[in-house]
Design a protein around this motif. Structure first.
Motif, short mmCIF file in Angstrom:
data_model
loop_
_atom_site.label_atom_id
_atom_site.label_comp_id
_atom_site.label_asym_id
_atom_site.label_seq_id
_atom_site.Cartn_x
_atom_site.Cartn_y
_atom_site.Cartn_z
N ALA A 1 0.82 -1.22 0.00
CA ALA A 1 0.00 0.00 0.00
C ALA A 1 0.86 1.27 0.00
CB ALA A 1 -0.92 0.01 1.21
N LEU A 2 2.11 1.17 0.42
CA LEU A 2 2.99 2.33 0.49
C LEU A 2 4.04 2.33 -0.62
CD1 LEU A 2 3.55 2.46 4.35
CD2 LEU A 2 1.89 3.73 2.97
N ASP A 3 3.82 1.51 -1.62
CA ASP A 3 4.78 1.37 -2.71
C ASP A 3 5.07 2.70 -3.41
OD1 ASP A 3 6.52 -0.34 -4.06
OD2 ASP A 3 5.12 -0.52 -5.75
N SER A 4 4.04 3.50 -3.64
CA SER A 4 4.26 4.78 -4.34
C SER A 4 5.13 5.71 -3.50
CB SER A 4 2.93 5.45 -4.68
OG SER A 4 2.19 5.71 -3.51
N ILE A 5 4.97 5.69 -2.19
CA ILE A 5 5.79 6.53 -1.32
C ILE A 5 7.21 5.98 -1.26
CG2 ILE A 5 6.11 7.34 1.05
CD1 ILE A 5 3.01 7.28 1.28
N ASP A 6 7.34 4.67 -1.08
CA ASP A 6 8.65 4.04 -0.99
C ASP A 6 9.48 4.32 -2.25
OD1 ASP A 6 10.63 2.43 0.31
OD2 ASP A 6 10.04 0.74 -0.96
N ASN A 7 8.84 4.27 -3.40
CA ASN A 7 9.55 4.50 -4.66
C ASN A 7 9.97 5.95 -4.84
OD1 ASN A 7 9.45 1.83 -5.48
ND2 ASN A 7 7.47 2.10 -6.47
N ARG A 8 9.33 6.88 -4.14
CA ARG A 8 9.65 8.31 -4.27
C ARG A 8 10.75 8.76 -3.31
NH1 ARG A 8 7.95 12.00 -7.86
NH2 ARG A 8 5.92 11.49 -8.69
N ILE A 9 11.14 7.91 -2.37
CA ILE A 9 12.19 8.30 -1.43
C ILE A 9 13.52 8.34 -2.17
CG2 ILE A 9 13.45 7.64 0.66
CD1 ILE A 9 10.78 6.60 1.75
N TYR A 10 14.09 9.52 -2.20
CA TYR A 10 15.29 9.79 -2.98
C TYR A 10 16.56 9.30 -2.26
CZ TYR A 10 18.51 12.54 -5.84
OH TYR A 10 19.53 12.95 -6.67
N LEU A 11 16.62 9.52 -0.95
CA LEU A 11 17.78 9.11 -0.16
C LEU A 11 17.34 8.40 1.11
CD1 LEU A 11 20.00 12.31 -0.33
CD2 LEU A 11 20.44 10.15 -1.46
N ARG A 12 18.15 7.43 1.53
CA ARG A 12 17.93 6.73 2.79
C ARG A 12 19.21 6.81 3.59
NH1 ARG A 12 13.30 3.43 1.84
NH2 ARG A 12 12.77 3.58 -0.36
N TYR A 13 19.06 7.00 4.88
CA TYR A 13 20.21 7.16 5.75
C TYR A 13 19.96 6.38 7.03
CZ TYR A 13 24.12 9.63 7.93
OH TYR A 13 25.31 9.93 8.53
N ARG A 14 20.93 5.59 7.43
CA ARG A 14 20.80 4.73 8.62
C ARG A 14 21.82 5.18 9.65
NH1 ARG A 14 20.12 1.83 12.57
NH2 ARG A 14 20.42 -0.39 12.71
N PRO B 1 23.52 2.63 16.14
CA PRO B 1 23.32 2.96 17.55
C PRO B 1 24.60 3.02 18.38
CG PRO B 1 22.72 0.69 17.16
CD PRO B 1 23.04 1.31 15.81
N ALA B 2 25.57 2.16 18.10
CA ALA B 2 26.72 2.03 18.98
C ALA B 2 27.49 3.34 19.17
CB ALA B 2 27.66 0.94 18.46
N HIS B 3 27.90 3.92 18.08
CA HIS B 3 28.69 5.14 18.17
C HIS B 3 28.10 6.25 17.32
CE1 HIS B 3 31.71 2.87 20.30
NE2 HIS B 3 31.67 1.98 19.34
N GLY B 4 26.82 6.09 16.98
CA GLY B 4 26.20 7.09 16.12
C GLY B 4 26.70 7.01 14.70
N GLN B 5 27.33 5.87 14.36
CA GLN B 5 27.87 5.73 13.02
C GLN B 5 26.79 5.27 12.06
OE1 GLN B 5 31.27 3.23 13.27
NE2 GLN B 5 32.47 4.76 14.38
N ARG B 6 27.02 5.51 10.78
CA ARG B 6 26.06 5.28 9.75
C ARG B 6 26.48 4.13 8.83
NH1 ARG B 6 26.36 5.06 4.98
NH2 ARG B 6 24.88 5.71 3.49
N ARG B 7 25.51 3.42 8.31
CA ARG B 7 25.76 2.43 7.26
C ARG B 7 24.65 2.58 6.23
NH1 ARG B 7 23.88 -2.79 10.61
NH2 ARG B 7 21.70 -2.68 10.06
N PRO B 8 24.89 2.14 5.00
CA PRO B 8 23.83 2.27 3.99
C PRO B 8 22.57 1.52 4.41
CG PRO B 8 25.92 1.68 2.98
CD PRO B 8 26.12 1.59 4.47
N ALA B 9 21.40 2.12 4.13
CA ALA B 9 20.14 1.50 4.51
C ALA B 9 19.75 0.40 3.56
CB ALA B 9 19.03 2.56 4.57
N ARG B 10 20.20 0.46 2.35
CA ARG B 10 19.90 -0.60 1.37
C ARG B 10 21.12 -0.99 0.62
NH1 ARG B 10 14.25 -0.37 -1.74
NH2 ARG B 10 13.02 0.37 -0.07
#
Length: 182
Positions: free
Chosen positions: A157-170, A173-182
């Motif tokens: 049901a949220l496919d149209s919204i999911d497809n419009r997300i231009y960037l994802r950022y993760r 938790p451990a040190h506030g560090q980031r890794r790719p979401a996909r």
């Protein structure tokens, strides 16, 4: 400010760069973290640090259906009683919300705890973003929440919204560090 300070300098710079891209393009972004408020705090702090934005901050609280989202947008855009009570007819309230967003200089819509939104809440916020784009007034929309947000967005049901997300950022938790979401 403390939440943003938890990010390593390189991760903070990368987030700022990605937020800049979202502002320039008027697109959607999803930011997730393991802790419920961390993603929203980090993004809000980065936006405050950047300056020049007109932040409209809405936090989804269960049940986050269409009426609750419109109430939250109304409260964020029209604080206090100076504008009067929200119209009882939701489409009139949405019209007023769209008009107020058009009046503002460089508005940015930040949605916290987005994983709690229900179908009508998702569609209401997506409709606000889409209406701004149709009026040639790009409105950056940043969805923040726990890592469950990624799973919620994968619903058909949220496919149209999911497809419009231009960037994802993760945010890790451990040190506030980031890794790719996909």
């Amino acid at each position: 400010m403390a939440a943003f300070a938890e990010l390593p300098e390189q991760a903070a710079a990368e987030l700022e760069s990605r937020l800049h891209d979202i502002f320039e393009l008027g697109q959607m972004m999803a930011v997730t973290a393991d802790e419920s408020d961390l993603a929203e705090q980090v993004v809000a702090t980065a936006l405050d640090k950047r300056g020049g934005m007109n932040l409209v901050r809405v936090t989804a609280r269960a049940p986050a259906h269409r009426t609750a989202v419109i109430d939250a947008l109304w409260a964020a855009l029209f604080p206090g009683r100076w504008h009067g009570a929200r119209p009882r007819i939701l489409s009139e309230a949405e019209r007023d919300i769209d008009a107020e967003l058009d009046r503002r200089t460089r508005p940015v819509l930040l949605v916290g705890d987005a994983q709690q939104l229900r179908g009508g809440g998702w569609q209401c916020l997506y409709g606000t973003w889409r209406a701004a784009a149709d009026r040639y007034r790009p409105l950056p929309l940043i969805w923040t929440g726990t890592t469950r947000l990624t799973t919620v967005l994968q619903r058909p049901a949220l496919d149209s919204i999911d497809n419009r997300i231009y960037l994802r950022y993760r945010i890790e938790p451990a040190h506030g560090q980031r890794r790719p979401a996909r």
